[in-house]
Design an enzyme around this catalytic site. Sequence first.
Site, PDB file in Angstrom:
ATOM      1  N   ARG A   1      30.744  45.607  36.515  1.00 11.11           N
ATOM      2  CA  ARG A   1      31.432  46.454  37.527  1.00 11.11           C
ATOM      3  C   ARG A   1      32.737  47.053  37.133  1.00 11.11           C
ATOM      4  NH1 ARG A   1      29.698  44.920  42.788  1.00 11.11           N
ATOM      5  NH2 ARG A   1      31.527  45.528  43.464  1.00 11.11           N
TER       6      ARG A   1
ATOM      7  N   SER B   1      35.611  51.917  34.758  1.00 12.84           N
ATOM      8  CA  SER B   1      36.623  52.328  34.313  1.00 12.84           C
ATOM      9  C   SER B   1      35.884  53.441  33.211  1.00 12.84           C
ATOM     10  CB  SER B   1      37.336  51.222  33.231  1.00 12.84           C
ATOM     11  OG  SER B   1      37.847  50.199  34.358  1.00 12.84           O
TER      12      SER B   1
ATOM     13  N   ASN C   1      40.664  47.928  42.171  1.00  8.27           N
ATOM     14  CA  ASN C   1      40.133  46.759  41.596  1.00  8.27           C
ATOM     15  C   ASN C   1      39.209  47.112  40.405  1.00  8.27           C
ATOM     16  OD1 ASN C   1      40.993  44.886  43.579  1.00  8.27           O
ATOM     17  ND2 ASN C   1      39.477  45.987  44.932  1.00  8.27           N
ATOM     18  N   TYR C   2      38.780  48.119  40.119  1.00  7.68           N
ATOM     19  CA  TYR C   2      37.428  48.355  39.164  1.00  7.68           C
ATOM     20  C   TYR C   2      38.024  49.364  38.119  1.00  7.68           C
ATOM     21  CZ  TYR C   2      34.807  45.410  42.045  1.00  7.68           C
ATOM     22  OH  TYR C   2      34.484  44.538  42.747  1.00  7.68           O
ATOM     23  N   ILE C   3      38.740  50.147  38.505  1.00 12.84           N
ATOM     24  CA  ILE C   3      39.119  51.599  37.522  1.00 12.84           C
ATOM     25  C   ILE C   3      40.685  51.043  36.739  1.00 12.84           C
ATOM     26  CG2 ILE C   3      40.092  53.747  37.102  1.00 12.84           C
ATOM     27  CD1 ILE C   3      38.291  54.703  39.444  1.00 12.84           C
TER      28      ILE C   3
END
Length: 903
Positions: free
Chosen positions: A647, A652, A860-862
Site C-alpha cells: 500500500r 509513494s 499515511n501512504y505517500i
Amino acid sequence: MSDSEDDRPLKAKAKSKDVISKAEDAAMDKQIPTNGHVNPGISIAMGPVTDMEVNKPISNGHTNGISNGKRKVSLANGKSYKDDSDSDDDIPLQKKRKTDTVSSDDDIPLKKVVKPPKVTAAMVGEESDDDVPIGQKLQLEKEKIEKKAAKEAKALRRKDKTEDAKRKPKKQAESDEDDDKPLIKKQKNATVKKEAKPIKKEEFDDDVPLKKKAPAKKVKKEVVSPVKKGKTTSKVKQEDKSADDEEGEDEEEEYRWWEDQAKGDGTVKWNTLEHNGVVFPPEYEPLPKHVKMLYDKTPVTMKPDAEEIAYAFGSMLSSAHNVENPTFRKNFFADFKDMLDETGHAKDKDGNTIKIKQLEKCDFQPIFDHVDAERSAKKALPAADKKKLKAEKDEKEAAFMYCMWDGRKQKVGNFRVEPPGLFRGRGEHPKTGKFKKRVTPEQITINIGKEAMVPKPPDGHSWKEVKHDKEGTWLAMWQENINGAYKYVMLAANSDIKGKSDFKKFEKARELKKHIDTIRKDYHQELRSDVMATRQRATAVYLIDQFALRAGNEKGEEEADTVGCCSLKFEHVTLRPLETVIFDFLGKDSIRFYDEVKVDAQVFKNLKLFKRAPKTEGDEIFDRLTTSGLNKHLSNYMQGLTAKVFRTYNASWTMANLLRDMKAEGTIADKVLAYNAANRKVAILCNHKRTVAATHGAQMEKMEGRIDGLRYQQYRLKQQMLDLETPAKLKKKRGEAYFALPEGLDEEWVAKHQEALVEETRDKIRKKFEKENEKLAAEGQKEMKGKELEERMEVADEMEAKFKRENKKGGKIEAEGKGPTVEKLEAGVEKLDVRIATLKIQSEDRESNKEVALGTSKINYIDPRLTVVFSKKFDVPIERFFSKTLREKFDWAIKSVEEDWEF
C-alpha cells in the site's frame, strides 16, 4: 439470526482440492477466454451501491445500503455544471435487505443494479472532453507506471550488484549472480540460498535500516516555516550569544536522528527513561437530587456505580446514530442491568425497590436536560474564564506532558487514562454500547528506567507492575474490558521514536522498488500453478498489490467479524462476466468495504475456481492460505516485507512518477491545485477509500445555501438597476428572465433568508461587542455599557426595517450605496458570478471526493518527503500541505531532503 438457528450444528467447511488437474484447468479456460494480455487491476467504482442482487453479496449480515439521490448544480449562466451527481451522503445508513437465495452459479449477471459513482475526469485533474474513457485512461496510466517500476527495479539491482562487486571478493560476487532470477526458478535451483531468519516482531516497524547514514550532527533548533527553494533548511542558524543570555538559558540542541541511523539497529529503544506516569479522569459526581432517571414514569434513585452507566447513556441522547442502534441499546442495557443487580437495583422516593427490566420504560431525558444545561453554561462562559480554566488544567497536567528519553525531552502523546463511558466502536461493531469500566492504578503497568524515580500512584493505590523494558516504546499500559485489548501510553507523533517508525516504514517501501518486478513476474506465473495453495497465494498477492486489500487476520469468537484478503468468504466476492469482481465485506474498524473492480482474466478464473461447489456461504475462498504464511513467503524476496508494505509503495511510487513529470505553473493556488489533482489520482489508482462523513450532507447543504445567498445578492443588484433606469428599457435590453427571481428561490425562501441575514448581523455585532469587552477587562479598563450594544444593533434594526418596506412595496428594491450607477451594479453582478462559479467548483470537488481518502493517502501512504520536494521545487509554502501538527510529525522529512531527492 434466530435462537433456533443458533442451535444448529456447524456445517463442515468445504475445502478446495490440493491439486488442480490439467483437464479442469483447460475446461475453465474455455469458459473464460483470455487474450493472454496481463492487465493491472483497476477499480471501476468508488463507493457503495444500493439494491444489489448479485449472488447475495452480504458482509456477515451487516451490509448497509445507501440510496442514491440526484442533484443538479447550475452555473450562474444557467448551464448545468454536472448533470448527474450522486448526493446520497446525508441519508442515514440502514440495514440492507436480504436478496434472493444464493445460487451456486456465481456468474449470474447483476440485476437491477444502481451504479455507484464512477471515476470522473475532474476527479483526476483531466479534461472532461477527452475522447478516451476515464476508466481506460486510468488503466493505461497504471500500466505505464508499472512498466516504469519494473525498469527502475532492474536498474537499481544492477547498480547494487556493481557496487557490491567492487567491495566483495570475486567468488562471493559470483554466488549472488542469481539475484535477478524469478523466485520459482531459484527454488528449483539446487544452490538456492537459505531462507532469511524471521525478524523479531517489535512494537514498531523498525527493521534494519537500508543504508548506513552519516554520524548525527547536532545543530541549534530552528523554526522552519515555508520551505524555501534551496538548502537553507539544512544550515545551522547562528544564534547571537547575547540573545541566549537574554532568554535566560541556552537553546536545547536538536537531535537529527535521521542522520544517525547507526544507532537503533538493534532492539533496544532507550537507555534512560524518566516520566511522571498518567493522569486519571475525575471521579464520578452523582447527579443533583432533583435530577433522576424515570422508570415507567417514576423517578428512581440508584447507587453511583449504576447511575454512572445511566448518565453515560442519558448524555448521548442527541446521538441518534448510537442510542437508536439496536445493538448499542441491547449491549448497554445488559451492562446496566448487571450493575443494578450488583448494587441492589433502583429505589423510588419511598425507598421501595424498583427492578428495571425493560429499556423501553426508562426515560433518560431528565439526565440529558441536566447535561445539556451544563454544556450550554460552559459554552456561554466569557473567553477570559475559558482561558483561565484551560490554563489551570494545563498547569495540573504540565508534569505529565513530557518525558526524558535518553536525556532528551520528548512530548508524550496520550498520557490521560480514558474515562469510563459507553463504547461506540466504528462501523457495525458487535460490542457497541457496552460500558467501558473505570481504569484503576492496580490495572496499570509502568515502564521506566531502573535508575529513575517511579511515579507515585494516587493515595491508597498501587501500580500493577513496574517494568524496565528497554525494547518497549511505551510508558504505561493496561487492558481494557471491552475487547481485552491493551492500551499504551506512547510518545507524541513528533517524537524521535515515532519519526523513526514513519521513516523506516517509507524506507522499507523504497526498498521494495528493487524487488517489485520480480514479485509481480512470479505471482503472474504462479496464478497458473497446478498446486492449489500456490495459486491461492498468487491470487491473494495480486489482489493486495493491485487493489490495496489488507491481508486480514484470523478472528476470535469475541472479536468483530472484520475481513481482509486472506479471510474472504464465499459471500464477500461476486463474479460478473467479463472479468469484473465485486468485493463487499466489513473491513478494518468494521467499516464496509465495497469495490467493483476489473481484474486479469486468469485472476477471474481463479476466483471462480476457489468458489466452486461444494463451497457455499460461510466457506473461505483462500482456504489454503494464512496471513502469516503469506508474509513468510514475501519475506523471501526482501527482509521484513509484509502485505501492508505494498500500500505504501504503490502510493509513494505513483505520486513520485506524477510529480516527476509535473510542470506546476501559475499562482500558489494553481500549484496547490496541481498537487491536489495528483494526490487525488493516487487515491483513485491505489483504491484508497473512505466512508462518507456523517456531516457531509450538512456541509453540502450549507455550501448550497451560500450559493443561493449570492444568487439572491445578484437579484437585489439587478432590481436596483430597475430603480435607476426605465424598467421597460432595461428589460427589453436584457430580457425579462435576467431580472426574475433565480430558479429555486421563492417568496417563502426570501422571507426566511432575510430573517436569517438580520439575525446573522445581530449575532456578529453581539460577538464583537463581547470580545471587545473581554479585551478591556483583561487590560483592566472599564467595560462598555449595554447602551453601546443597543446603538450598534441599530444597523440590524435598519436592515430589518428595509426588508419590511421592500416586501410591502411588492419587492421593489431601491438603489443603495454612494453614487450608484447601472455600470457599477453590473460590475457587482459579474463579481458575484465569479464567486458563485468558484463555490460551485468547490462544491462539486467536495462531492467528488466524498469517498476518496485524499488525507489518508497524503498522511499515511505517500512518503512525506515527496510533498516536501514539491514544496521546494515549486516554491510553495509547506503550510499549504501540512498542518502545524503534521509539520511537527514530519519534521524529519522537511529537514532531510532537497528538491532533487527521489523516492
